[in-house]
Motif scaffolding. Structure first.
Motif, PDB file in Angstrom:
ATOM      1  N   VAL A 213      48.694  45.786  51.853  1.00  0.00           N
ATOM      2  CA  VAL A 213      48.106  45.280  53.099  1.00  0.00           C
ATOM      3  C   VAL A 213      49.258  44.844  54.007  1.00  0.00           C
ATOM      4  O   VAL A 213      50.170  44.141  53.578  1.00  0.00           O
ATOM      5  N   LYS A 214      49.201  45.293  55.253  1.00  0.00           N
ATOM      6  CA  LYS A 214      50.260  45.016  56.235  1.00  0.00           C
ATOM      7  C   LYS A 214      49.577  44.603  57.546  1.00  0.00           C
ATOM      8  O   LYS A 214      48.370  44.805  57.713  1.00  0.00           O
ATOM      9  N   PRO A 215      50.380  44.082  58.491  1.00  0.00           N
ATOM     10  CA  PRO A 215      49.763  43.696  59.774  1.00  0.00           C
ATOM     11  C   PRO A 215      49.015  44.862  60.438  1.00  0.00           C
ATOM     12  O   PRO A 215      48.009  44.648  61.094  1.00  0.00           O
ATOM     13  N   ASN A 216      49.497  46.085  60.234  1.00  0.00           N
ATOM     14  CA  ASN A 216      48.860  47.205  60.948  1.00  0.00           C
ATOM     15  C   ASN A 216      47.593  47.758  60.289  1.00  0.00           C
ATOM     16  O   ASN A 216      46.920  48.605  60.879  1.00  0.00           O
ATOM     17  N   ASN A 217      47.283  47.306  59.070  1.00  0.00           N
ATOM     18  CA  ASN A 217      46.039  47.813  58.470  1.00  0.00           C
ATOM     19  C   ASN A 217      45.062  46.702  58.062  1.00  0.00           C
ATOM     20  O   ASN A 217      43.938  46.970  57.652  1.00  0.00           O
ATOM     21  N   ALA A 218      45.525  45.453  58.191  1.00  0.00           N
ATOM     22  CA  ALA A 218      44.704  44.338  57.690  1.00  0.00           C
ATOM     23  C   ALA A 218      43.356  44.242  58.420  1.00  0.00           C
ATOM     24  O   ALA A 218      42.311  44.046  57.791  1.00  0.00           O
ATOM     25  N   LYS A 219      43.393  44.375  59.723  1.00  0.00           N
ATOM     26  CA  LYS A 219      42.165  44.171  60.507  1.00  0.00           C
ATOM     27  C   LYS A 219      41.064  45.136  60.069  1.00  0.00           C
ATOM     28  O   LYS A 219      39.916  44.733  59.858  1.00  0.00           O
ATOM     29  N   GLU A 220      41.430  46.392  59.897  1.00  0.00           N
ATOM     30  CA  GLU A 220      40.421  47.388  59.531  1.00  0.00           C
ATOM     31  C   GLU A 220      39.892  47.132  58.118  1.00  0.00           C
ATOM     32  O   GLU A 220      38.685  47.240  57.865  1.00  0.00           O
ATOM     33  N   ILE A 221      40.795  46.790  57.210  1.00  0.00           N
ATOM     34  CA  ILE A 221      40.349  46.517  55.828  1.00  0.00           C
ATOM     35  C   ILE A 221      39.443  45.279  55.808  1.00  0.00           C
ATOM     36  O   ILE A 221      38.371  45.287  55.203  1.00  0.00           O
ATOM     37  N   PHE A 222      39.857  44.231  56.503  1.00  0.00           N
ATOM     38  CA  PHE A 222      39.082  42.975  56.495  1.00  0.00           C
ATOM     39  C   PHE A 222      37.753  43.110  57.247  1.00  0.00           C
ATOM     40  O   PHE A 222      36.893  42.240  57.127  1.00  0.00           O
ATOM     41  N   SER A 223      37.622  44.165  58.053  1.00  0.00           N
ATOM     42  CA  SER A 223      36.367  44.313  58.813  1.00  0.00           C
ATOM     43  C   SER A 223      35.228  44.818  57.930  1.00  0.00           C
ATOM     44  O   SER A 223      34.068  44.795  58.327  1.00  0.00           O
ATOM     45  N   VAL A 227      34.671  43.035  51.880  1.00  0.00           N
ATOM     46  CA  VAL A 227      36.080  42.632  51.714  1.00  0.00           C
ATOM     47  C   VAL A 227      36.233  41.231  52.311  1.00  0.00           C
ATOM     48  O   VAL A 227      36.075  41.033  53.510  1.00  0.00           O
ATOM     49  N   ASP A 228      36.524  40.269  51.444  1.00  0.00           N
ATOM     50  CA  ASP A 228      36.558  38.864  51.884  1.00  0.00           C
ATOM     51  C   ASP A 228      37.971  38.330  52.051  1.00  0.00           C
ATOM     52  O   ASP A 228      38.162  37.108  52.155  1.00  0.00           O
ATOM     53  N   GLY A 229      38.934  39.226  52.058  1.00  0.00           N
ATOM     54  CA  GLY A 229      40.305  38.773  52.262  1.00  0.00           C
ATOM     55  C   GLY A 229      41.277  39.645  51.519  1.00  0.00           C
ATOM     56  O   GLY A 229      40.924  40.744  51.068  1.00  0.00           O
ATOM     57  N   GLY A 230      42.506  39.151  51.378  1.00  0.00           N
ATOM     58  CA  GLY A 230      43.533  39.985  50.775  1.00  0.00           C
ATOM     59  C   GLY A 230      44.470  39.204  49.879  1.00  0.00           C
ATOM     60  O   GLY A 230      44.718  38.009  50.089  1.00  0.00           O
ATOM     61  N   LEU A 231      44.956  39.892  48.862  1.00  0.00           N
ATOM     62  CA  LEU A 231      46.076  39.387  48.065  1.00  0.00           C
ATOM     63  C   LEU A 231      47.274  40.217  48.501  1.00  0.00           C
ATOM     64  O   LEU A 231      47.257  41.452  48.388  1.00  0.00           O
ATOM     65  N   ILE A 232      48.277  39.529  49.021  1.00  0.00           N
ATOM     66  CA  ILE A 232      49.358  40.204  49.727  1.00  0.00           C
ATOM     67  C   ILE A 232      50.654  40.043  48.946  1.00  0.00           C
ATOM     68  O   ILE A 232      51.038  38.914  48.627  1.00  0.00           O
ATOM     69  N   GLY A 233      51.349  41.139  48.688  1.00  0.00           N
ATOM     70  CA  GLY A 233      52.633  41.076  47.994  1.00  0.00           C
ATOM     71  C   GLY A 233      53.781  41.118  48.986  1.00  0.00           C
ATOM     72  O   GLY A 233      54.154  40.108  49.584  1.00  0.00           O
ATOM     73  N   GLY A 234      54.338  42.293  49.201  1.00  0.00           N
ATOM     74  CA  GLY A 234      55.541  42.456  50.025  1.00  0.00           C
ATOM     75  C   GLY A 234      55.463  41.768  51.378  1.00  0.00           C
ATOM     76  O   GLY A 234      56.404  41.067  51.783  1.00  0.00           O
ATOM     77  N   ALA A 235      54.366  41.937  52.074  1.00  0.00           N
ATOM     78  CA  ALA A 235      54.261  41.390  53.439  1.00  0.00           C
ATOM     79  C   ALA A 235      54.170  39.859  53.448  1.00  0.00           C
ATOM     80  O   ALA A 235      54.353  39.241  54.499  1.00  0.00           O
ATOM     81  N   ALA A 236      53.942  39.267  52.284  1.00  0.00           N
ATOM     82  CA  ALA A 236      53.851  37.793  52.229  1.00  0.00           C
ATOM     83  C   ALA A 236      55.226  37.138  52.254  1.00  0.00           C
ATOM     84  O   ALA A 236      55.336  35.921  52.408  1.00  0.00           O
ATOM     85  N   LEU A 237      56.273  37.944  52.105  1.00  0.00           N
ATOM     86  CA  LEU A 237      57.636  37.400  52.100  1.00  0.00           C
ATOM     87  C   LEU A 237      58.205  37.261  53.502  1.00  0.00           C
ATOM     88  O   LEU A 237      59.312  36.773  53.687  1.00  0.00           O
ATOM     89  N   ASN A 238      57.439  37.720  54.476  1.00  0.00           N
ATOM     90  CA  ASN A 238      57.859  37.612  55.872  1.00  0.00           C
ATOM     91  C   ASN A 238      56.808  36.786  56.620  1.00  0.00           C
ATOM     92  O   ASN A 238      55.629  37.169  56.670  1.00  0.00           O
ATOM     93  N   ALA A 239      57.221  35.649  57.168  1.00  0.00           N
ATOM     94  CA  ALA A 239      56.248  34.720  57.759  1.00  0.00           C
ATOM     95  C   ALA A 239      55.472  35.362  58.904  1.00  0.00           C
ATOM     96  O   ALA A 239      54.257  35.149  59.034  1.00  0.00           O
ATOM     97  N   ASP A 240      56.146  36.150  59.739  1.00  0.00           N
ATOM     98  CA  ASP A 240      55.451  36.797  60.864  1.00  0.00           C
ATOM     99  C   ASP A 240      54.380  37.757  60.343  1.00  0.00           C
ATOM    100  O   ASP A 240      53.231  37.729  60.794  1.00  0.00           O
ATOM    101  N   ASP A 241      54.786  38.622  59.409  1.00  0.00           N
ATOM    102  CA  ASP A 241      53.830  39.602  58.872  1.00  0.00           C
ATOM    103  C   ASP A 241      52.673  38.890  58.170  1.00  0.00           C
ATOM    104  O   ASP A 241      51.504  39.258  58.337  1.00  0.00           O
ATOM    105  N   PHE A 242      53.007  37.862  57.389  1.00  0.00           N
ATOM    106  CA  PHE A 242      51.958  37.183  56.628  1.00  0.00           C
ATOM    107  C   PHE A 242      50.937  36.553  57.575  1.00  0.00           C
ATOM    108  O   PHE A 242      49.723  36.701  57.389  1.00  0.00           O
ATOM    109  N   PHE A 243      51.424  35.883  58.600  1.00  0.00           N
ATOM    110  CA  PHE A 243      50.468  35.237  59.511  1.00  0.00           C
ATOM    111  C   PHE A 243      49.748  36.240  60.404  1.00  0.00           C
ATOM    112  O   PHE A 243      48.613  36.000  60.824  1.00  0.00           O
TER     113      PHE A 243
END
Ligand code: PEP
Length: 249
Positions: A213-223, A227-243
């Motif tokens: 899950v990344k900033p560019n695909n999160a919205k569509e997946i969460f829509s 799907v009630d949210g995400g467990l995020i690996g790689g993108a969670a290490l970057n504050a901008d991407d995570f938020f």
């Protein structure tokens, strides 16, 4: 209404100074969604991160725990230890634990029992391998993982359980399940829960998706409705991407 959750799994990344940098970067971000936000640092930095976010709407959670309360289990951490520093939620069954540390469904059932006995909330992970999906066996695999680790529980236990569907072929690979594939599987998981525990339980359990899950695909997946949210690996290490992902709700 089910809880929407975005949880960042930092895995075995970030030493103490690097963790402080990530804490500072996360604190500077503004949440515009109402999703519950969680981060899971490595054990050595758990207390540091817990203390740092005490007055923030970020829950600090553990990546794993042992099933025993204490004893001769060199290198392991118990629920009691986690609780004693303020940790209330633990990730169990991550595919990396299953693959590299031989965690079986039977072992995970014991960990689930130990976490619940200590009044902890669980993010329970499961998901099929690529070969399972290619052979159209993905639903059977997921159903079996859920049943073996969780279906000995009574319905009330599901108040403290969040499910995380993480297809192994999508974790850390840049390969994401399509929003439709995620929705289909989440609906199947909810149906499996409903068959065992009834619609009320099934409709109350949050089911997160995890896998690139990344900033560019999160919205569509969460829509997607299941799907009630995400467990995020790689993108969670970057504050901008995570938020960006947190705010995709
Ligand atoms: C994970 O490890 O749970 C995960 C989803 O990782 P990534 O987002 O990097 O695929």
């Amino acid at each position: 209404m089910r809880k929407q959750i975005v949880a960042g799994n930092w895995k075995m990344n970030n030493d103490l100074p690097e963790t402080q940098l990530l804490i500072d970067a996360l604190k500077a971000k503004k949440q515009t969604s109402t999703a519950e936000v969680m981060v899971a640092p490595t054990f050595t930095n758990l207390y540091q991160v817990f203390e740092a976010f005490k007055t923030y709407a970020v829950e600090v959670i553990a990546q794993n725990m042992h099933f025993a309360e204490n004893g001769a289990y060199t290198g392991e951490i118990s629920a009691k230890m986690l609780k004693s520093i303020g940790i209330e939620t633990v990730i169990l069954g991550h595919s990396e634990r299953r693959a590299y540390f031989n965690e079986t469904d039977e072992l995970l059932a014991k960990k689930v029992d130990a976490a619940l006995a200590n009044d902890m909330r669980i993010i329970f992970c499961f998901g099929e391998e690529l070969a399972d999906r290619k052979s159209n066996n993905h639903e059977a695999v997921v159903e079996s993982q859920i049943k073996k680790a969780l279906f000995h529980l009574d319905a009330a236990a599901f108040k403290n359980i969040v499910l995380a569907y993480e297809p192994v072929w999508a974790i850390g690979t840049g390969e994401t399940a399509s929003p439709e594939q995620a929705q289909d599987m989440h609906a199947f998981i909810r149906k499996t829960l409903a068959n065992q525990y009834g619609d009320d339980v099934a409709n109350s359990v949050s089911i997160l998706y995890g896998g690139s899950v990344k900033p560019n695909n999160a919205k569509e997946i969460f829509s997607k409705p299941d799907v009630d949210g995400g467990l995020i690996g790689g993108a969670a290490l970057n504050a901008d991407d995570f938020f960006d992902i947190v705010n995709a709700f």
